[in-house]
Scaffold this active site. Structure first.
Site, PDB file in Angstrom:
ATOM      1  N   GLU A 191       0.807  -1.230   0.000  1.00  0.00           N
ATOM      2  CA  GLU A 191       0.000   0.000   0.000  1.00  0.00           C
ATOM      3  C   GLU A 191       0.836   1.274   0.000  1.00  0.00           C
ATOM      4  O   GLU A 191       0.505   2.242   0.701  1.00  0.00           O
ATOM      5  CB  GLU A 191      -0.970  -0.001   1.177  1.00  0.00           C
ATOM      6  CG  GLU A 191      -2.113  -0.982   1.002  1.00  0.00           C
ATOM      7  CD  GLU A 191      -3.205  -0.835   2.061  1.00  0.00           C
ATOM      8  OE1 GLU A 191      -3.097   0.051   2.942  1.00  0.00           O
ATOM      9  OE2 GLU A 191      -4.171  -1.609   2.011  1.00  0.00           O
ATOM     10  N   GLU A 222      -5.697  -8.236  -0.202  1.00  0.00           N
ATOM     11  CA  GLU A 222      -6.429  -7.782   0.991  1.00  0.00           C
ATOM     12  C   GLU A 222      -7.858  -7.479   0.564  1.00  0.00           C
ATOM     13  O   GLU A 222      -8.074  -6.604  -0.286  1.00  0.00           O
ATOM     14  CB  GLU A 222      -5.807  -6.534   1.627  1.00  0.00           C
ATOM     15  CG  GLU A 222      -4.524  -6.782   2.398  1.00  0.00           C
ATOM     16  CD  GLU A 222      -4.081  -5.558   3.188  1.00  0.00           C
ATOM     17  OE1 GLU A 222      -4.951  -4.786   3.664  1.00  0.00           O
ATOM     18  OE2 GLU A 222      -2.859  -5.360   3.311  1.00  0.00           O
TER      19      GLU A 222
END
Length: 480
Positions: free
Chosen positions: A146, A265
């Site tokens: 991320e 995710e």
């Protein structure tokens, strides 16, 4: 993060703990869940993590401040403990490297530590000295996490990250040409850089990586349950958009490789209940983001699983985050029991039965109007056929909260090929109380229930899908 490891999979002194301190009752539930890979050390935590702190004698390991979740990390569980646990429960580890605060050298060192044979390099010999003669054999590696997000320790622009990822990938492939690599894609579809981030990153890395990652979490916004039940429409658009972006980069770079997606995710996460990292006091771990999931959440998770199956030509990896306690399908009580959350069941049933070839389904259904996704199909149906055992599995979601859906599925394509079709079982997740949950006292309040009214005949399956419900229907095909 929270009690995912400490107090989740790992709790020395628990009545079920093995010789290494890992809970056997949790391991049994993980096996039942049907997990095949686990990504470690996972999300935001990795961008400030020094993997070397988690190897060697436990008593010598340093306590470090985890900046992501403002907790003290004791490093009792590290690379060696995790890979031992993963292999013990039949799971392939996916390892993430820190490209937030570290870089190429640390990533290659970790790769050598995990994968090189004894007496080959100093890193391999260090692993052997720590009691692990055989290599861990980690095949899949994530190049950071991320890093498009300003919340990430070491947040970077797409160009900054793309160049670092390319240099790291090039070095890791020199060390081990057989590994698979995942480049960081977007943290969610609402990011202002969504799509542009992937294009830039892949312009740097396309021929060096195998997958681009995507992340997404869903919750009802301001009580908008209809949009929440249709969350998979966003997931489907994300997958289609990034697949198209990857194909565009392949075209302009003249690459013949077809990149796939690692949706590593995804889950339901009630972020409106979480004050944010800055609101946390520095502490020694403990509970964090332990959402309790209800029937509606389970229906959404089942629908998300269907979106992943329908996109399995481009989605090669998908990891529900997380496994235990922290927004997990499994909850535990310290010193006490472990139990299945409502969202456990669609994952377990899909993992167990939806194996084989995902089929294209042509569905005619009314539409529902939602504020976030526009008009969406009221019913979604996915199908998986396994010729090896003759099983055809239908997965279905009725997203309408007020009206049942009459499902009629034509099976004539199988019958016309000289097969007969019979119903094996129909399991449904539905409840008169969509807010029902499981707990330590009532661990089976929400569970799949057998439907006895479904019928197969005259080349069709017919059944009724109650409002806001998820279904798994198993059929057996046999040559006549």
């Amino acid at each position: 993060m929270g009690r995912c490891v400490y107090g989740g999979i790992f709790e020395p002194g628990h009545p079920t703990a093995d010789e290494y301190g890992f809970r056997r009752d949790v391991a049994d539930l993980v096996a039942e869940l049907g997990v095949t890979v686990v990504r470690y050390p996972g999300g935001n935590f990795v961008s400030n993590y020094r993997w070397e702190d988690g190897v060697g004698p436990v008593e010598d390991r340093p306590r470090r401040l985890d900046l992501a979740w403002r907790a003290i990390e004791p490093n009792t569980v590290g690379v060696d403990e995790f890979t031992r646990w993963a292999r013990g429960v039949g799971i392939e580890p996916i390892m993430a490297v820190n490209l937030g605060t570290r870089g190429v050298r640390a990533a290659v060192d970790l790769l050598e530590y995990c994968n090189y044979p004894a007496e080959s390099t100093a890193m391999a010999d260090w692993r052997v000295a720590n009691g692990h003669k055989e290599p861990h054999g980690v095949r899949t590696w994530c190049l950071g996490n991320e890093l498009d997000g300003p919340w990430q320790i070491g947040h970077k622009t797409a160009d900054e990250y793309g160049r670092l990822a390319a240099e790291t990938a090039r070095a890791m492939r020199r060390a081990d040409p057989d590994i698979e690599l995942v480049a960081c894609g977007s943290s969610n579809s609402g990011m202002p850089t969504f799509g542009a981030w992937e294009r830039t990153v892949l312009e740097h890395t396309y021929d060096l990586v195998d997958h681009i990652s995507l992340h997404a979490y869903y919750e009802p916004v301001e009580g908008d349950v209809d949009s929440f039940l249709a969350s998979s429409e966003d997931m489907r658009r994300m997958i289609a958009t990034i697949a198209a972006t990857a194909d565009h980069v392949a075209a302009v770079t003249r690459s013949r490789k077809r990149l796939t997606i690692s949706f590593d995710e995804w889950n339901v996460w009630y972020q409106n209940r979480f004050p944010g990292e800055s609101g946390l006091q520095i502490r020694d771990g403990g509970p964090l983001i332990e959402d309790v999931y209800d029937v509606t959440d389970a229906v959404v998770v089942g629908d998300l699983l269907m979106a992943l199956l329908d996109s399995s030509d481009r989605v090669a990896i998908a990891c529900q985050a997380q496994l235990v306690n922290v927004i997990g399908p499994i909850l535990t009580a310290t010193g006490g029991p472990a139990w299945r959350q409502a969202i456990f069941h669609p994952f377990a049933l899909t993992a167990r039965h939806a194996r084989g070839t995902a089929l294209r389904t042509a569905v005619r259904t009314p539409e529902l109007s939602t504020s976030r996704h526009g008009d969406v199909p009221a019913t979604r149906v996915s199908a998986v056929h396994n010729p090896a055992d003759g099983e055809l599995v239908l997965l279905a979601t009725n997203r309408d909260r007020t009206r049942p859906a009459q499902l009629t599925a034509s099976l004539r394509a199988f019958e016309s090929s000289g097969h007969s079709v019979e119903l094996v079982e129909h399991l449904a997740l539905a409840d008169d109380d969509p807010a029902a949950t499981n707990s330590a006292d009532q661990p089976d309040r929400v569970r799949p229930r057998r439907v006895t009214s479904s019928q197969v005949g005259d080349g069709s399956l017919t059944t009724v899908l109650p409002p806001a419900s998820w279904h798994l229907i198993r059929l057996r095909t046999a040559r006549q």
